[in-house]
Design a protein around this motif. Structure first.
Motif, PDB file in Angstrom:
ATOM      1  N   ASN B  50     -22.368   1.016   3.236  1.00  0.00           N
ATOM      2  CA  ASN B  50     -22.994  -0.101   3.963  1.00  0.00           C
ATOM      3  C   ASN B  50     -24.137   0.377   4.842  1.00  0.00           C
ATOM      4  N   LEU B  51     -23.923   1.567   5.467  1.00  0.00           N
ATOM      5  CA  LEU B  51     -24.981   2.114   6.330  1.00  0.00           C
ATOM      6  C   LEU B  51     -26.202   2.467   5.511  1.00  0.00           C
ATOM      7  N   ILE B  52     -25.939   3.092   4.354  1.00  0.00           N
ATOM      8  CA  ILE B  52     -27.062   3.491   3.495  1.00  0.00           C
ATOM      9  C   ILE B  52     -27.836   2.263   3.028  1.00  0.00           C
ATOM     10  N   ALA B  53     -27.050   1.199   2.692  1.00  0.00           N
ATOM     11  CA  ALA B  53     -27.693  -0.014   2.158  1.00  0.00           C
ATOM     12  C   ALA B  53     -28.350  -0.849   3.246  1.00  0.00           C
ATOM     13  N   GLY B  54     -28.148  -0.433   4.503  1.00  0.00           N
ATOM     14  CA  GLY B  54     -28.743  -1.232   5.578  1.00  0.00           C
ATOM     15  C   GLY B  54     -27.963  -2.487   5.848  1.00  0.00           C
ATOM     16  N   ALA B  58     -25.823   2.098  12.061  1.00  0.00           N
ATOM     17  CA  ALA B  58     -25.150   3.260  12.649  1.00  0.00           C
ATOM     18  C   ALA B  58     -25.267   3.200  14.161  1.00  0.00           C
ATOM     19  N   ASP B  59     -24.271   3.788  14.861  1.00  0.00           N
ATOM     20  CA  ASP B  59     -24.340   3.840  16.316  1.00  0.00           C
ATOM     21  C   ASP B  59     -25.401   4.844  16.750  1.00  0.00           C
ATOM     22  N   SER B  60     -25.493   5.953  15.964  1.00  0.00           N
ATOM     23  CA  SER B  60     -26.558   6.910  16.271  1.00  0.00           C
ATOM     24  C   SER B  60     -26.927   7.634  14.982  1.00  0.00           C
ATOM     25  N   GLY B  61     -28.042   8.313  15.022  1.00  0.00           N
ATOM     26  CA  GLY B  61     -28.507   9.021  13.843  1.00  0.00           C
ATOM     27  C   GLY B  61     -29.565   8.242  13.099  1.00  0.00           C
ATOM     28  N   LYS B  62     -30.145   8.906  12.105  1.00  0.00           N
ATOM     29  CA  LYS B  62     -31.240   8.281  11.385  1.00  0.00           C
ATOM     30  C   LYS B  62     -30.980   8.324   9.896  1.00  0.00           C
ATOM     31  N   ILE B  63     -31.472   7.311   9.205  1.00  0.00           N
ATOM     32  CA  ILE B  63     -31.356   7.280   7.755  1.00  0.00           C
ATOM     33  C   ILE B  63     -32.748   7.094   7.187  1.00  0.00           C
ATOM     34  N   PHE B  64     -33.122   8.013   6.235  1.00  0.00           N
ATOM     35  CA  PHE B  64     -34.399   7.859   5.566  1.00  0.00           C
ATOM     36  C   PHE B  64     -34.135   7.494   4.116  1.00  0.00           C
ATOM     37  N   VAL B  65     -34.792   6.462   3.637  1.00  0.00           N
ATOM     38  CA  VAL B  65     -34.701   6.104   2.224  1.00  0.00           C
ATOM     39  C   VAL B  65     -36.076   6.349   1.622  1.00  0.00           C
ATOM     40  N   ASN B  66     -36.117   7.253   0.653  1.00  0.00           N
ATOM     41  CA  ASN B  66     -37.384   7.613   0.030  1.00  0.00           C
ATOM     42  C   ASN B  66     -38.429   7.973   1.073  1.00  0.00           C
ATOM     43  N   GLY B  67     -37.980   8.660   2.139  1.00  0.00           N
ATOM     44  CA  GLY B  67     -38.897   9.101   3.174  1.00  0.00           C
ATOM     45  C   GLY B  67     -39.174   8.058   4.245  1.00  0.00           C
ATOM     46  N   GLN B  68     -38.743   6.797   4.011  1.00  0.00           N
ATOM     47  CA  GLN B  68     -38.975   5.779   5.036  1.00  0.00           C
ATOM     48  C   GLN B  68     -37.736   5.639   5.892  1.00  0.00           C
ATOM     49  N   ILE B  69     -37.967   5.518   7.198  1.00  0.00           N
ATOM     50  CA  ILE B  69     -36.815   5.415   8.079  1.00  0.00           C
ATOM     51  C   ILE B  69     -36.263   3.994   8.042  1.00  0.00           C
ATOM     52  N   LEU B  70     -34.942   3.892   8.007  1.00  0.00           N
ATOM     53  CA  LEU B  70     -34.281   2.595   8.093  1.00  0.00           C
ATOM     54  C   LEU B  70     -34.232   2.231   9.566  1.00  0.00           C
ATOM     55  N   ALA B  71     -35.179   1.379   9.971  1.00  0.00           N
ATOM     56  CA  ALA B  71     -35.274   1.096  11.400  1.00  0.00           C
ATOM     57  C   ALA B  71     -34.120   0.228  11.847  1.00  0.00           C
ATOM     58  N   ALA B  72     -33.490   0.635  12.932  1.00  0.00           N
ATOM     59  CA  ALA B  72     -32.365  -0.138  13.461  1.00  0.00           C
ATOM     60  C   ALA B  72     -32.861  -1.492  13.939  1.00  0.00           C
ATOM     61  N   GLY B  73     -32.129  -2.514  13.621  1.00  0.00           N
ATOM     62  CA  GLY B  73     -32.444  -3.849  14.138  1.00  0.00           C
ATOM     63  C   GLY B  73     -33.474  -4.593  13.323  1.00  0.00           C
TER      64      GLY B  73
END
Lengths: 849, 221, 360
Positions: B50-54, B58-73
């Motif tokens: 679910n976190l990967i799919a957006g 996440a409470d903390s940390g960063k996820i990049f998909v294909n180099g783009q950051i999944l911006a929180a919110g």
């Protein structure tokens, strides 16, 4: 492009899936819009016709001179004409004549006769001129010629050249139909003749009803009006077109508003149904919506999709509703007339006009409520975490948003406040708002109430469990009260309205029955062919009536219309012998009575109806003046009586006082008490044998009573119809929500089948569930309905019709209705459960939606 | 070839009501990689997906998909990223019941505003080329999952997320489906994360990772 | 003459036929008595006072005017006690001919008698219709006031000559039958002073007028279709009146003329000695009727040429008496010399003659 395609696919897929629910939703919207629109159309047609009629009667006049009493001395005419500001003045005599032979079939077979001077009327009311035959150009001056509007010709079934016999009091007048009118409003029944001939034939030599004035272009209307008013003195009123409009408006306002509100109630019920149907549909589609969200549909797209679906539903329903509404209006007008039987617009046959504005309003209202109904569930659907929603079994969470205890509390509190507020513009706006708030509050409170009730029931039951079905039912009802409440809302809304209307109508009817007993003490009532006949019976004719053998006692009455305020419809003045010490012996008095000794020596007592208190502040003990003969005479309000017959106000006074003041010795009605042992029919026969016996309307007491009650029932025919429709819509809602729920629970049923419940058991489970729910809805609906009926009886009715009544609860009738509702609901549940249990249970388990 | 990792998780933590599910998790998935994630129930496999799919934050940390950051919110940006780069296969299939198979498979194309010409080929590739106009209720479970595979890959996503795709299937069908997923993922040049309890299923991946309270560790075969 | 026939048409409606109200008849040998005969004769069916004349403004502008009051007794039952009973109707026409304008200014009223607002009194000329009036004072002067839509006339007429009793001492035959006749006298050469108000501006005027008073109960010849009439004040102080009644084919049914010369010598002309000869026709743009607006009239050996002040002097009275006619100021020439000024009336040139309603 592809967004539209997707949208269409989803829409069509959805519609394929729930044809029945969609149909029900469309029907609900359609009925709501149709009712509102048709009632609006009928009212508009009636009011337009009415105001067109009154406009054509005054034509291009700037100012109308009328008297408070129906007629005034014609010698004021030259004085008024010779005012320097006056360019044209047209004197008119208006007489209501009876149509002989119609009195047995029609309540008040009256034809308005306008006597006018063609030469003077031509410049002001050209529409009212007669069209004579080619070879008799001056027939408009003839003594025996009458020119009839098309509606009058049709009504009387006469043509040019035919004879027409009219009555005025004991007199008969035979006239020749000389032709039609230049341009009478098509629906108005009116006859026009020469003023000299009219005065002569209708015993009004020397009297005019009004003078229409056209002023010179430079004259200041307000200044002139003030000057003329002071010159004419008391007893005259100067009426402008705006007054006319106001009067027409006042005449039927309360009635119209009441009907419109009822129509809006139907729309409201429809909207609730749509809401329920949308909520259920959205709940059922939660997982699907979640999937779309996972696949990459944004919230806005989902919201748009759901609103589009709702909007489309609304559009189809509203369009169908407009068509149906127009058809209903046409049918209603055709069969019942403009007032739908209530008697406000006698003498008119209005025609229907399609109004794009009104159609637009009702269309927008229909689509609007549907969108509103879709908005909340749609909003909830987009708000949920798709990952959560994808998991099955989370539906109940969705309904948590539907619990609004704060909203319910707020609504009920506001309603309690609104009930105490006075009317706005003489309309019980706050009363209606209170009813609406009660309904909304009740519906909003339901989930909580249902949860509490079934929770307690289930807890009590847990201690002594009996059988799987009952356990399942109670568990579901107590735990899934949100879903249950949605089905309940429809029942609650329609049943409570039905209860409220039934209580109100029954209370009203019983009050009217009591009232009739009180106001009809005599054995026989004799009057002229029409009410408030301008001539009535002369003293000689009264003598003849009085001397009919077998009469124990006879009360003579004179009644006439009096205009106290040019903006309001006329009030009725009734002069008759009244027991001054015990007015309650003669009149259905309320508690407001002045003791006879409190009456000043120089004042004449009058007894006024409740409407006079509200509209003219004629409170008990107040000294007033009336435009009767001597304008310095003081009258004192000696009591207030209940009048269900005349909502615009009525005053009763002693006949002797009236005669002393006005010198008018004529009477219009007589109440006859028959001597013991004399047959009523014998007296009727003797009355008929009088020289003017043919002109008498003779009614034994029971006949009047029956006719009055029949009329009462007729005037509530529309109410009954609306009630039935509201119930129908409510039941549709029950059926729709049960079938929708049955579909959403297919998996559950499949599972139950798997674990060994028979189909019959599942069906029984559904029926018990539906029955319990409906029963609960009926109980709450009853409580709510009684509350609403209290508002109707004690707030809305006194405020709009200005009469009070006693409350009666028609228990047996209510019980029958409750039973019928319960049966209908159970039947609809039974029907709705069919597809649910006939589907393959194994597949139902596998299906994960 | 692209050297940017298709997915990069940096120090992800997530807790539900004080229960720590993931803590300080880091992980990188190279383009074209096909990994299986195993782990005990409740260890956070679905949360991870679910976190990967957006779909969850996440409470903390960063996820990049294909180099783009999944911006929180940023709900809309996450949705658009998901729409474009991801394909999903679920245990419960989740095929819209009132749409035909062709329509179901077309959904991602429509959402991405892409031409629909690949739909039929995709259905054919999963062996349902002649059933395009059928409705889901006419299909068996295995067939439904084939439709789901076609739908997951039709818009050429970069990353397939499969959550127990064979959980509802019998072992023979399951094996067929797993092979099909692998074949199609590879054929489309996508990466994939397969969450499963089944060792047999995990065996079809390039490598198997195990999620524990301490993070993701590669399991040697 | 004067619109007699229009009124006859008017009265042939069923108002006339409905009841048998008997009217007095016109007989030869009646001796007119004044001032009574200046007043109204309500027992006769129809009556009118008809003033026409030429006016001159202080700026020298020539205008023509016409003021007419008709009285018609209807057959309304005398037994109707209502003050509104339409026993007598009063109709009034007023017209102003101004060559500076394209057409005639005119207005009309019709009312029933009553309430002291509308009446034709006996004893002396005193006719009133709301605020329109014509009244003869005891000294013989007439006062008239007319407030029309486009103009107002407030004029006084002073007699300068004795009355002119038409026909045989006022018994004036209108057809071949003896009963086709009226009582008829004229007052030629009335001296006019007064004001005309147009567009709110009063203009002082002086001039000369001709007044006819005629009453009768009898019908015209059924063959009659219209008539031509002229009354003129001659410059030498003489007066000329001539009329002919035309049949439907345009032939002369009856004619008569009288010429009183400056010395007061009367010459009457028998029907065969009076000839109307159209000289120029004018087609009305309003009704398409053709009027012989320029005529020659032969009375015995004398030929009079009539030249209109303006062509369009057509008066549409369909709203009151139901007819369209031409009533206009004309100048008279005799042997190509100016001889006088008068009014020419041409009726029966529009078919059908009576179309009208009875509205105002």
């Amino acid at each position: 492009m592809s967004g539209q395609l997707l949208s269409r696919w989803l829409l069509l897929g959805e519609w394929r899936a729930r044809r029945l629910q969609l149909l029900v939703a469309i029907i609900a919207i359609m009925l709501g819009v149709a009712l509102g629109f048709s009632i609006h159309l009928i009212n508009t047609a009636a009011v337009n016709e009415f105001s067109a009629a009154s406009k054509s009667l005054t034509g291009m006049s700037d100012l109308t001179v009328v008297a408070a009493q129906p007629t005034f001395d014609e010698r004021r005419f030259p004085e008024i004409l010779q005012q320097p500001e006056v360019a044209q003045a047209s004197p008119m005599l208006e007489i209501m004549a009876g149509v002989l032979g119609f009195q047995e079939t029609l309540r008040n077979p009256e034809l308005k006769i306008i006597g006018l001077d063609v030469f003077r009327a031509a410049a002001i009311t050209p529409d009212l001129l007669g069209i004579p035959a080619e070879d008799s150009q001056f027939d408009t001056l003839s003594e025996d010629g009458i020119f009839l509007s098309p509606a009058a010709m049709e009504w009387l079934a006469v043509q040019q050249g035919d004879q027409l016999t009219l009555t005025l009091g004991a007199k008969q007048v035979t006239l020749r139909v000389a032709g039609g009118l230049v341009r009478a409003p098509s629906g108005q029944r009116v006859g026009v003749m020469d003023i000299g001939a009219a005065q002569w034939h209708f015993d009004h030599v020397g009297w005019l009803s009004r003078i229409e004035l056209k002023l010179h272009s430079g004259a200041n209307l307000a200044t002139f009006k003030a000057k003329l008013a002071s010159q004419l003195g008391d007893g005259f009123l100067l009426v402008e077109g705006t007054n006319q409009d106001a009067r027409v408006h006042n005449l039927s306002r309360a009635y119209r508003v009441n009907l419109n509100i009822l129509a809006l109630v139907a729309l409201f019920t429809g909207a609730f149904l749509v809401f329920a149907s949308q909520v259920l549909a959205t709940v059922r589609r939660r997982a699907q919506i979640a999937l779309l969200r996972v696949l990459g549909m944004t919230r806005q797209q989902v919201l748009r999709q759901l609103l589009l679906e709702g909007g489309l539903l609304g559009t189809i329903g509203a369009l169908l509703g407009l068509i149906l509404g127009y058809a209903l209006a046409a049918i209603g007008l055709h069969f019942y007339g403009a007032d739908l039987g209530a008697g406000f617009f006698a003498g008119l046959t209005p025609s229907l006009h399609f109004s794009p504005m009104a159609a637009g309003f009702y269309f927008v209202a229909g689509v609007g409520v549907t969108l509103l109904g879709s908005l909340l569930p749609a909003w909830e659907a987009t708000r949920t975490q798709p990952a959560v929603a994808l998991k099955s079994g989370s539906e109940h969470e969705a309904l948590a948003v539907l619990r609004f205890p704060w909203l319910a509390g707020g609504c009920l509190l506001l309603a309690a406040i609104f009930v105490r507020l006075p009317p706005v513009g003489e309309l019980p706006i706050f009363g209606y708002l209170a009813v609406a708030l009660l309904l909304i509050g009740g519906v909003a409170l339901l989930p909580w109430l249902a949860g509490a009730f079934f929770g307690r029931l289930s807890k009590r039951y847990e201690r002594h469990p009996k059988g799987a079905v009952r356990t399942l039912v109670l568990a579901r009802l107590s735990n899934a009260s949100g879903l249950a409440a949605i089905a309940l809302g429809g029942i609650l809304a329609s049943f409570s309205l039905m209860v409220a209307m039934a209580i109100m109508v029954m209370s009203f009817r019983l009050s009217v029955e009591d009232w009739l007993t009180h106001v009809l003490p005599a054995d026989i009532y004799v009057r002229t062919v029409i009410r408030q006949d301008a001539r009535g019976f002369t003293p000689e004719e009264q003598q003849l009536i009085t001397s009919v053998a077998g009469i124990e006692r006879i009360d003579l009455m004179r009644s006439q219309s009096v205009l106290l305020d040019p903006d309001r419809p006329m009030i009725t003045l009734i002069a008759r012998p009244i027991d001054a010490h015990q007015p309650a012996n003669t009149l259905p008095m309320t508690d407001a009575v002045l003791p006879p000794q409190a009456l000043p020596k120089n004042a004449m007592p009058i007894w006024v109806s409740e409407a006079m208190v509200d509209l003219y502040q004629f409170t008990v003990g107040r000294e007033v003046r009336l435009p009767l003969g001597d304008s310095t005479q003081i009258f004192m309000v000696a009591g207030v009586w209940r009048d269900y017959g005349r909502q615009f106000g009525a005053i009763q006074m002693q006949l002797a006082d009236y005669r002393r003041l006005t010198g008018d010795r004529h009477i219009g009605d007589a109440a006859i008490w028959v001597k013991d042992g004399v047959d009523v029919n014998e007296i009727v026969k003797n009355l008929r044998a009088l020289p003017f016996g043919e002109n008498l309307k003779i009614s034994p007491r029971n006949e009047i009573r029956e006719i009055s009650l029949a009329l009462f029932d007729r005037s509530f025919a529309v109410t009954y119809l609306l009630e039935l429709i509201a119930v129908g819509v409510g039941l549709l809602g029950v059926a729709a929500s049960f079938s929708a729920q049955a579909l959403t629970r297919i998996k559950e049923f499949g599972m139950l089948c798997h674990i060994g419940l028979t189909r019959q058991q599942i069906r029984r489970m559904l029926i018990v569930e539906g029955g319990l729910l409906t029963g609960f809805g009926i109980i709450i609906g009853f409580v709510l309905g009684v509350a609403i009926s209290l508002i109707l009886v004690f707030v809305i009715n006194p405020q709009s019709f200005r009469w009070t009544m006693q409350l009666h609860l028609p228990w047996s009738w209510l019980a029958i209705m409750a039973f019928a509702m319960l049966t209908a609901a159970i039947l609809s549940v039974y029907q709705a459960s069919k597809p649910a249990i006939s589907r393959d249970a194994v597949r139902a388990v596998k299906e994960d939606w | 070839m692209n050297t940017i990792p298709i997915l990069e998780l940096c120090n992800i933590s997530k807790a539900y009501a004080s229960r720590k599910v993931l803590s300080d998790l880091s992980f990188t998935l190279a383009a074209g990689e096909y990994v299986a994630v195993m782990g005990d129930s409740g260890v956070g496999k679905s949360t991870l997906l679910n976190l990967i799919a957006g779909l969850d934050e996440a409470d903390s940390g960063k996820i990049f998909v294909n180099g783009q950051i999944l911006a929180a919110g940023d709900e809309v940006a996450a949705t658009e990223l998901r729409r474009k780069y991801f394909g999903f296969i679920f245990q419960a299939f989740h095929i819209l019941p009132h749409l035909t198979l062709l329509q179901n498979v077309s959904l991602p194309l429509l959402l991405n505003d892409m031409p629909l010409d690949r739909t039929a080929a995709m259905l054919a590739a999963v062996g349902l080329g002649d059933r395009g106009h059928a409705f889901p209720y006419q299909l068996s479970g295995g067939e439904l999952q084939r439709v789901a595979i076609a739908r997951a890959l039709v818009h050429r996503p970069r990353l397939i997320l499969a959550d127990e795709p064979t959980g509802n299937l019998d072992p023979d069908t399951a094996q067929e489906i797993l092979q099909l997923i692998r074949a199609e993922v590879k054929a489309n040049g996508a990466s994939a994360i397969l969450v499963t309890h089944s060792h047999a299923a995990a065996a079809t991946a390039d490598k198997v990772l195990t999620l524990t309270g301490n993070g993701l560790t590669e399991t040697r075969r | 003459m004067r619109l007699l026939m229009l009124l006859v048409f008017l009265l042939t409606g069923n108002l006339l036929l409905a009841a048998e109200r008997s009217f007095e008849t016109v007989t030869p040998g009646y001796e007119m008595v004044f001032p009574q005969d200046f007043g109204a004769h309500p027992d006769f069916r129809i009556e009118w006072w008809y003033a026409t004349g030429w006016l001159q403004t202080t700026e020298g502008q020539q205008l023509g005017f016409q003021i007419t009051f008709f009285r018609i007794a209807t057959n309304a039952e005398k037994s109707n006690p209502s003050r509104f009973a339409p026993g007598q109707l009063i109709i009034a026409h007023a017209a102003l001919s101004d060559p500076a304008l394209d057409s005639l200014l005119h207005d009309q009223r019709i009312r029933r008698e009553g309430f002291d607002l509308v009446y034709a009194r006996t004893g002396n000329t005193d006719v009133k219709l709301d605020d329109w009036l014509l009244k003869r004072e005891t000294d013989g002067r007439y006062q008239t006031f007319v407030q029309a839509t486009d103009f107002a006339l407030e004029l006084a007429f002073s007699p300068t000559q004795p009355l002119l009793l038409q026909g045989e001492q006022g018994f004036s035959r209108k057809g071949p039958k003896m009963e086709q006749a009226s009582y008829y006298y004229s007052e030629p050469h009335l001296q006019v002073t007064g004001t005309i108000t147009r567009n709110g501006k009063p203009i002082a005027v002086t001039g000369t007028a001709w007044l006819d008073h005629e009453w009768s109960s009898e019908l015209l010849d059924p063959n009659a279709a219209g008539w031509d009439w002229v009354g003129a004040n001659l410059d030498d102080g003489g007066a000329l009146m001539a009329f002919q009644i035309r049949s439907k084919d345009g032939a002369k049914v009856w004619a008569h003329a009288v010429w009183r010369d400056a010395n007061g010598r009367m010459t009457a002309f028998a029907p065969e000695d009076v000839h109307f000869q159209p000289q120029r026709r004018w087609r009305s743009p309003h009704t398409q009727a053709e009027y012989p607006v320029a005529m020659t009239i032969k009375t015995g050996e004398t030929t009079w040429q009539l030249i209109p002040l303006m062509d369009d002097q057509e008066l549409d009275s369909r709203a009151s008496i139901g007819a369209v006619y031409w009533e206009g100021a004309v100048t008279l020439r005799r042997d190509n010399q100016p001889a006088g000024r008068g009014y020419l009336e041409l009726t029966g040139y529009v078919q059908p003659l009576s179309t009208g309603g009875n509205d105002d």
